[in-house]
Design an enzyme around this catalytic site. Structure first.
Site, mmCIF file in Angstrom:
data_model
loop_
_atom_site.group_PDB
_atom_site.id
_atom_site.type_symbol
_atom_site.label_atom_id
_atom_site.label_comp_id
_atom_site.label_asym_id
_atom_site.label_seq_id
_atom_site.Cartn_x
_atom_site.Cartn_y
_atom_site.Cartn_z
ATOM 1 N N GLU A 175 0.806 -1.223 0.000
ATOM 2 C CA GLU A 175 0.000 0.000 0.000
ATOM 3 C C GLU A 175 0.841 1.275 0.000
ATOM 4 O O GLU A 175 0.801 2.055 0.959
ATOM 5 C CB GLU A 175 -0.963 -0.003 1.196
ATOM 6 C CG GLU A 175 -1.909 -1.184 1.205
ATOM 7 C CD GLU A 175 -2.869 -1.171 2.399
ATOM 8 O OE1 GLU A 175 -2.692 -0.328 3.287
ATOM 9 O OE2 GLU A 175 -3.776 -2.003 2.424
ATOM 10 N N GLU A 379 -5.070 -8.737 1.022
ATOM 11 C CA GLU A 379 -5.712 -8.394 2.292
ATOM 12 C C GLU A 379 -7.198 -8.216 2.059
ATOM 13 O O GLU A 379 -7.608 -7.566 1.096
ATOM 14 C CB GLU A 379 -5.197 -7.062 2.872
ATOM 15 C CG GLU A 379 -3.851 -7.122 3.510
ATOM 16 C CD GLU A 379 -3.434 -5.792 4.135
ATOM 17 O OE1 GLU A 379 -4.318 -4.988 4.515
ATOM 18 O OE2 GLU A 379 -2.216 -5.567 4.227
HETATM 19 O O1 IFM Z 1 -3.953 -3.001 9.282
HETATM 20 C C1 IFM Z 1 -3.947 -2.513 7.980
HETATM 21 C C2 IFM Z 1 -2.778 -3.065 7.214
HETATM 22 O O2 IFM Z 1 -1.573 -2.798 7.852
HETATM 23 C C3 IFM Z 1 -2.718 -2.470 5.842
HETATM 24 N N1 IFM Z 1 -3.988 -2.598 5.159
HETATM 25 C C4 IFM Z 1 -5.176 -2.211 5.872
HETATM 26 C C5 IFM Z 1 -5.208 -2.876 7.237
HETATM 27 C C6 IFM Z 1 -6.469 -2.459 7.999
HETATM 28 O O3 IFM Z 1 -6.488 -1.082 8.170
#
Ligand code: IFM
Length: 477
Positions: A175, A379
């Site tokens: 990200e 994710e």
């Molecule tokens: O916890 C975060 C992660 O580190 C990166 N993506 C989003 C998740 C939830 O906010």
């Protein structure tokens, strides 16, 4: 059998045998042990120890104590039947100041992790950077400094030389949108700066870091891994007559400013034009976009929710109340006049709307825009206010809301696959409750509960549900 309902609660959807079910974490969010075995300070140590930056002034000093509980956490993954584990490597454990020789103890820790995964039949997915920049590099400009991208390539080379015979899939950055715009634009994340030009320079140096790191890894690895990057692409719904213009701007800053150089070899002209009053983009040197556009084997997609946008005229009281007038602290440099509308619910405890159609739309869009590029959900998951109930056999967490969230998003992923998307796997965020950045420990994303007093792990009902999905390869009814 699918019922095809609009709620994304189809029953009986089967996943192929080679679909990689796993779960994800990140170093600073779970490891703790921040002063041990030669680890140097990162920007998140500094930021979290700055009063007022994090909910409850929490920090990652102990986090989930994973550093000391590695073996039992690996066993937990086996108990859940995980086929893959996506973790991140803490740069300051490998190079305490971000440069110079490797810290042997840091490498040894990740070697134990990778070997422990392989011994248990779990595929290691290693992310090189999940936001914990060595503080010493921030002190000389951080991601606004081109030298950080070059240092990142050296770090990648060190890690690749040690683990590059075992890691199955490398992810360079997690990200970069967050690293650049929250870290240097809005100031909500470490290092907490609020300058649009700096944020855009960070975007470019993160892109460059990715390209240089892929090339460095390719130089040293000896097995045949995949190379990837993980983006939190924004699913944008336009609203009203100005929605298209607002969506174009946010799509540019959130999505195309990464996808363009990474996959197409150029920055989007409209983003450069929209931000001309902030920066002249002279930080992009001749040849950079060629360095960035390295062939990759897979694009990682992190998805949680959607946004709806329109332009505002600068006089809306609601916008003023939202703080959008603070031009010094925006994550949208040059597009501060885009308003983000309240999304229809339901919501998770982050206040994020639950919309599995956004995941299906995103995967299908990427497939159509970049045919032939495999995708993985790196994710997806949800924070809810879990309740621990004492039952005859001990404590339990009946997190039906999280099960429903996962069921609906796995259904969305499956629907995308039936529409032709080459989706290779799904890493649920997160294996453990953990340090949720600015929210500290107030938000629980884990499918396994962590008791922050005793550090005991308690698989929630969602973990059992997920284990059944992995076992049967069919979304449980
Ligand atoms: O916890 C975060 C992660 O580190 C990166 N993506 C989003 C998740 C939830 O906010």
């Amino acid at each position: 059998m699918t019922t095809g309902n609009a709620d994304y609660r189809d029953a009986g959807l089967a996943f192929p045998d080679d679909f990689l079910f796993g779960s994800a974490t990140a170093a600073y969010q779970i490891e703790g042990a921040v002063h041990e075995d030669g680890r140097g300070p990162s920007i998140w140590d500094t930021f979290s120890h700055t009063p007022g930056k994090i909910w409850n002034d929490d920090n990652g000093d102990r986090a989930c104590d994973h550093y000391h509980r590695l073996e039992s956490d690996l066993d937990l993954m086996v108990e859940l039947g995980l086929e893959a584990y996506r973790f991140s490597i803490a740069w300051p454990r490998i190079q305490p100041t971000g440069r110079g020789p490797a810290n042997e103890a840091g490498l040894a820790f990740y070697e134990r992790l990778v070997d422990g995964l392989i011994a248990r039949g779990i595929r290691p997915i290693a992310t090189l950077y999940h936001w914990d920049l060595p503080q010493a590099l921030e002190d000389v400009g951080g991601w606004a400094n081109r030298a950080t991208a070059e240092a990142f390539a050296e770090y990648a080379r060190i890690v690749g030389a040690r683990l590059g015979d075992r890691v199955a899939l490398w992810t360079t950055l997690n990200e970069p949108w967050c690293s650049a715009y929250l870290g240097y634009g809005s100031g909500a994340h470490a290092p907490g700066l609020t300058d649009g030009a700096t944020a855009l320079a960070a975007v470019h140096h993160l892109n460059l870091a990715h390209g240089l790191a892929v090339a460095a890894l390719r130089d040293v690895v000896t097995n045949d891994p995949g190379y990837s990057i993980t983006l939190n692409l924004h699913v944008i719904r336009p609203s009203g007559p100005t929605g298209a213009e607002a969506a174009r701007r946010i799509d540019g800053l959130a999505n195309r400013v990464f996808l363009g150089p990474l996959l197409e070899g150029e920055y989007p002209a409209d983003v450069i034009a929209d931000t001309a009053g902030i920066t002249d983009w002279s930080f992009v040197r001749p040849g950079d976009t060629e360095l960035i556009r390295q062939p990759i084997d897979l694009l990682g997609v992190n998805y949680y929710s959607t946004v709806t946008v329109e332009m505002w005229d600068g006089v809306s009281p609601r916008v003023r109340a939202d703080g959008h007038q603070d031009m010094g602290g925006t994550p949208w440099p040059g597009s501060e006049h885009v308003e983000f509308l309240l999304q229809p619910g339901p919501y998770t405890s982050m206040g994020w709307n639950i919309d599995p159609s956004g995941l299906e739309d995103l995967l299908v869009h990427l497939h159509e825009a970049y045919p032939g590029l495999p995708l993985m959900v790196t994710e997806n998951g949800a924070a809810f206010d879990d309740v621990v109930t004492q039952e005859a056999d001990g404590p339990v967490v009946h997190d039906l809301d999280r099960i429903d969230y996962l069921r609906r998003h796995f259904t969305a992923a499956h629907r995308a696959m039936t529409r032709g998307v080459d989706l290779r796997g799904y890493q649920v965020w997160s294996l453990l409750d953990n340090f949720e950045w600015g929210y500290g420990y107030s938000k629980r994303f884990g499918i396994v509960r962590v008791d922050y007093d005793t550090f005991e792990r308690l698989p929630k009902d969602s973990a059992r549900w997920y284990a059944e999905l992995i076992r049967a390869r069919v979304i449980p009814g």
